[in-house]
Design an enzyme around this catalytic site. Structure first.
Site, PDB file in Angstrom:
ATOM      1  N   ASP A 179       1.057  -1.488   0.070  1.00 29.19           N
ATOM      2  CA  ASP A 179       0.664  -0.146  -0.476  1.00 29.19           C
ATOM      3  C   ASP A 179       0.626   1.703  -0.238  1.00 29.19           C
ATOM      4  O   ASP A 179       1.918   1.159  -0.498  1.00 29.19           O
ATOM      5  CB  ASP A 179      -0.887  -0.189   0.932  1.00 29.19           C
ATOM      6  CG  ASP A 179      -2.074   0.575   1.047  1.00 29.19           C
ATOM      7  OD1 ASP A 179      -2.035   2.266   0.082  1.00 29.19           O
ATOM      8  OD2 ASP A 179      -3.101   0.222   1.483  1.00 29.19           O
ATOM      9  N   HIS A 210       2.017   1.914  -3.276  1.00 26.82           N
ATOM     10  CA  HIS A 210       0.688   2.818  -4.391  1.00 26.82           C
ATOM     11  C   HIS A 210       1.368   4.208  -3.972  1.00 26.82           C
ATOM     12  O   HIS A 210       1.031   5.446  -3.902  1.00 26.82           O
ATOM     13  CB  HIS A 210      -0.338   2.862  -3.107  1.00 26.82           C
ATOM     14  CG  HIS A 210      -0.853   1.587  -3.097  1.00 26.82           C
ATOM     15  ND1 HIS A 210      -2.228   1.453  -3.162  1.00 26.82           N
ATOM     16  CD2 HIS A 210      -0.713   0.174  -4.421  1.00 26.82           C
ATOM     17  CE1 HIS A 210      -2.175  -0.087  -2.997  1.00 26.82           C
ATOM     18  NE2 HIS A 210      -1.368  -0.896  -3.801  1.00 26.82           N
TER      19      HIS A 210
END
Length: 399
Positions: free
Chosen positions: A218, A241
């Site tokens: 993430d 991310h």
């Protein structure tokens, strides 16, 4: 002065000098001395708590030592203050979570709460053993998983040099904390591990994060509401991310984010680069944000403002209110995009993004040798261009 008196003076002087060097030596509280086995199979939670409680009562700025050469198995644990002085936690050994799903009383594995002057460092590793939780999430048998390391309501925190791996969810969270320096961390989890943010900062002020390497499933770093005066620099991010402000405004909540400065960072093979994301229906603001000296290497979406963020598991309806995004500055942002659209500014229909400045931007296609080029898209954004900006934004004007 007689001979005997001279000898007495010399002895006293020697004692005083020795005491200056040794009498104020900080006490060390070793978890092994308090019964920790460190065999990786026996729970050492009680021994850690006993050690903490003894150190927390000490008024000489003590050290809680987690020695090298051991692997300490801990279930859910809270190290709680306030303490009688600043406390140093030296983590040289390895700490591991149970290698299975476990019943949790809160959404965190290891918590440090209400402590002033907390210093945590060492050469050790904190292993959240998250794979069982990831499988549980994937099989939709559990909706929430625990964060690994949670710093709550602390002041003047220093955290450095440790390695965090395989958290069930977020690796390190700072919440309701004022004054923190986080540096020289290594944080790793598989690229497909769900919600394993490296560092999350929320409701906290005066935080510096620097000289760290983060690659997870993430955001490398995520910044939530209630944050101000956050400085992030010298971060190597990827996979993951990217570095994100948000998501903000979930469940029609109010966001307050300002003075966020991200500079001298490199992102490689991430899905996003530097991103601001908000939900529809929120309120409040995100302002005075800068991204300076950022380098991208094969990043899918290098620059993103997304005011229509929606978790894949939610059916998000259209709403008119939004978080107001203003005064965002991009300068010397360069590198390569793996997708054609390198810059996406997708602002609210109700509130345009104002005061967006882009200066010296050069994002090329990662497939540049094949004649590919990059482009930018924007909706309801007011962008001021300074210097050379590539790709050119259709909603921009020269200063």
């Amino acid at each position: 002065m007689g001979f005997v008196q001279s000898i007495v003076v010399l002895v006293l002087a020697s004692f005083v000098l020795g005491c200056l060097a040794d009498c104020n030596h900080n006490n060390v509280y070793n978890v092994v001395d308090n019964g920790a086995k460190g065999d990786g199979e026996t729970y050492d939670t009680d021994a850690f708590l006993d050690t903490w409680n003894a150190a927390c009562k000490d008024s000489t700025d003590p050290t809680m030592l987690i020695p090298s050469g051991f692997t300490f198995l801990l279930n859910q644990i809270i190290f709680k203050g306030p303490c009688n002085s600043n406390i140093h936690v030296q983590v040289d050994g390895n700490i591991v979570a149970p290698n299975k799903e476990w019943e949790k009383k809160a959404e965190h594995w290891i918590t440090f709460s209400e402590i002033n002057g907390l210093k945590i460092d060492g050469s050790g590793q904190v292993d959240g053993k998250g794979s069982a939780w990831w499988s549980c999430r994937g099989d939709k048998k559990c909706s929430k998983t625990p964060d690994a390391f949670f710093v709550l309501k602390c002041k003047d925190v220093q955290l450095s040099d440790l390695k965090f791996v395989n958290s069930p969810r977020k690796h390190l969270s700072l919440y309701d904390t004022v004054g923190a320096q986080v540096s020289r961390l290594t944080i790793k989890a598989p690229e497909d591990s769900p919600n394993t943010d490296g560092i999350h900062i929320q409701n906290s002020q005066n935080v510096k994060v620097f000289k760290s390497t983060i690659g997870t499933g993430d955001d490398c770093i995520s910044i939530g509401t209630g944050t101000s005066n956050i400085n992030i620099s010298q971060i190597l991010c990827g996979p993951g991310h990217g570095i994100s402000i948000g998501s903000l405004g979930e469940d029609e909540s109010e966001a307050k984010v300002e003075r966020i400065h991200i500079f001298n960072c490199r992102l490689s093979n991430t899905t996003n680069g530097v991103r601001i994301k908000t939900w529809q229906g929120g309120s409040g603001y995100a302002k005075d944000i800068s991204f300076i000296n950022i380098f991208f290497d094969f990043v899918e979406k290098p620059i993103v403002i997304n005011q229509y963020y929606c978790d894949d598991n939610d059916n998000c309806s259209n709403k008119t209110s939004s978080v107001q995004i203003t005064d965002v500055y991009y300068n010397n942002v360069k590198g390569s995009s793996s997708q054609e659209t390198a810059i996406i500014l997708d602002c609210s229909k109700t509130n345009s993004c104002n005061g967006i400045v882009m200066e010296n931007i050069n994002i090329k296609s990662a497939k540049d040798g094949d004649g590919k080029t990059t482009k930018a898209s924007c909706f309801n954004a007011e962008v001021i261009i300074k210097g050379d900006v590539k790709p050119r934004l259709p909603c921009s004007s020269d200063s």
